[in-house]
Design an enzyme around this catalytic site. Structure first.
Site, PDB file in Angstrom:
ATOM      1  N   ASP A 186     -10.336   3.336  -3.206  1.00 46.55           N
ATOM      2  CA  ASP A 186     -11.035   2.123  -2.773  1.00 46.55           C
ATOM      3  C   ASP A 186     -12.472   2.063  -3.284  1.00 46.55           C
ATOM      4  OD1 ASP A 186      -8.712   1.791  -1.409  1.00 46.55           O
ATOM      5  OD2 ASP A 186      -9.600   1.804   0.584  1.00 46.55           O
TER       6      ASP A 186
ATOM      7  N   ASP B  13       0.829  -1.206   0.000  1.00 44.36           N
ATOM      8  CA  ASP B  13       0.000   0.000   0.000  1.00 44.36           C
ATOM      9  C   ASP B  13       0.869   1.264   0.000  1.00 44.36           C
ATOM     10  OD1 ASP B  13      -2.417   1.371   0.047  1.00 44.36           O
ATOM     11  OD2 ASP B  13      -3.188   0.337   1.807  1.00 44.36           O
TER      12      ASP B  13
END
Ligand code: GLA
Length: 402
Positions: free
Chosen positions: A216, A161
């Protein structure tokens, strides 16, 4: 908004720990070893984040592995069990990453062994920053040590990430972890998760096996929540991406929400169909141990999965759009085509695809299989269509009769 907060927080962290922050001057490194061929077709699996966030533990992960193996998911091609953020707690005196001892008392190695004993593969999450998005220790400055640890544990897949990365250069940071993984002695898929912010299409191909193209997803047909987007909003951001995807290097429009309850069954069928058209990694994000019949039916539709997994690996293009109606198409290996007629509107719509929209001769005869109803129409000429439900799709596989 949340991302802004994270970035602001990161500035504070960097400022506070300036002396301890790793130096990245060496990040002009080149990769010596070629990227291992670990994802000739888009990876398929399960990840903890969409349903559970940080509320995870080893019993949950074992339950998901059991369910993947027993439910038919494994037989349909799902393979990876990936623990997302919040499994980490700290680093020990030697800098080794330590799993949360309360939530993972048996340790990560035991969990990986368990997942492997089910004939499945095991994945973990980390972050290129000093902290993960969930505030756990990141891998910045520990890339090689972490990669060696993952290899020892039996990790097969790393989602990496991009929170708390400050001024780090994304290409350099992901290249460094790719190098560390390639030198770890184990084949580990690298899933790049920098949300498409740093033009991954320009540099990620030799580095990672898949890369996120957006922020997301959240479990809704449409909309925005903090920095998360609904399914069709994510879809709209994929339209121009088809050039940059292919075997071992996939665009990742984020994980599946099928079965999480925020969309209707019809909408989940559309979500799954469109992700298959996009040659997206099919990473389920629901509770595999408590699937209703529709959720299992959608996630294990092997005809739709076969489109996703087609060896040609060509991501679909949106070949036609008029108001709420869209046609998406992708060529498949051996001269076949997959087509989705997509109705984003609130009323049923008559839709059809003409052969010439697929660059097929108008006189061509083809067999057409509806991949949801399973009906096969033989010797179809010129076009194929039908009534598409609101928020629904007709998804077909077109096989020319030669
Ligand atoms: C980011 C990623 C998500 C998830 C969370 C975990 O938001 O994009 O997919 O991994 O972090 O904190």
């Amino acid at each position: 908004m949340l991302r802004f907060v994270r970035r602001a927080a990161h500035a504070v962290i960097l400022f506070g720990f300036a002396a301890a922050a790793p130096a990245y001057a060496h990040e002009t490194l080149k990769l010596d070893a070629p990227k291992p061929l670990l994802a000739p077709t888009p990876p398929m699996g399960w990840n903890s984040w969409n349903k559970y966030g940080c509320d995870i533990d080893e019993a949950l992960v074992r339950r998901q592995a059991d369910a993947m193996a027993a439910s038919g998911m494994k037989d349909a091609g799902y393979q990876y069990i990936v623990i997302d953020d919040c499994w980490q707690k700290s680093r020990d005196a030697d800098g080794n990453i330590v799993a949360d001892p309360e939530r993972f008392p048996s340790g990560i190695k035991a969990l990986a062994d368990y997942v492997h004993s089910k004939g499945l593969k095991f994945g973990l999450y980390s972050d290129a920053g000093v902290l993960t998005c969930g505030g756990r220790p990141g891998s910045a400055g520990y890339e090689f040590q972490d990669a060696r640890q993952y290899a020892k544990w039996g990790v097969d897949y790393l989602k990496y990430d991009w929170c708390y990365t400050g001024t780090r250069d994304a290409e350099a940071a992901y290249t460094l972890m790719a190098k560390a993984l390639r030198e770890s002695g184990r084949d580990i898929v690298l899933s790049i998760c920098e949300w498409g912010d740093n033009h991954p299409e320009r540099w990620a191909q030799p580095v990672g096996h898949l890369w996120r193209t957006t922020g997301d997803i959240f479990d809704a047909w449409e909309g925005r929540k903090d920095y998360s987007l609904g399914m069709v909003n994510i879809l709209d951001l994929q339209v121009e991406r088809w050039r940059h995807s292919g075997p071992n290097a996939w665009n990742d429009p984020d994980m599946l929400e099928v079965g999480n309850g925020g969309m209707t069954t019809t909408e989940y069928e559309s979500h799954f169909s469109l992700w298959a058209m996009l040659a997206a990694p099919l990473i389920a994000g629901n509770d595999l141990s408590a699937m209703d019949a529709d959720t299992l039916r959608i996630l294990t539709n092997t005809d739709v999965i076969a489109v996703d997994q087609d060896p040609l690996g060509q991501q679909a293009r949106r070949i036609w759009k008029q108001d709420d109606l869209e046609i998406w198409a992708r060529p498949l290996k051996g001269g076949e085509h997959a087509v989705v007629l997509f109705n984003r509107g609130e009323a049923p719509a008559e839709m059809k695809v003409d052969w010439d929209q697929l660059n097929l001769p108008a006189g061509l005869t083809a067999n057409v299989k509806d991949l949801w109803s399973k009906k096969v129409s033989e010797n179809v000429r010129g076009s194929y269509g039908g009534t598409v439900a609101p928020h629904g799709v007709i998804m077909v596989r077109i096989t020319p009769v030669l």
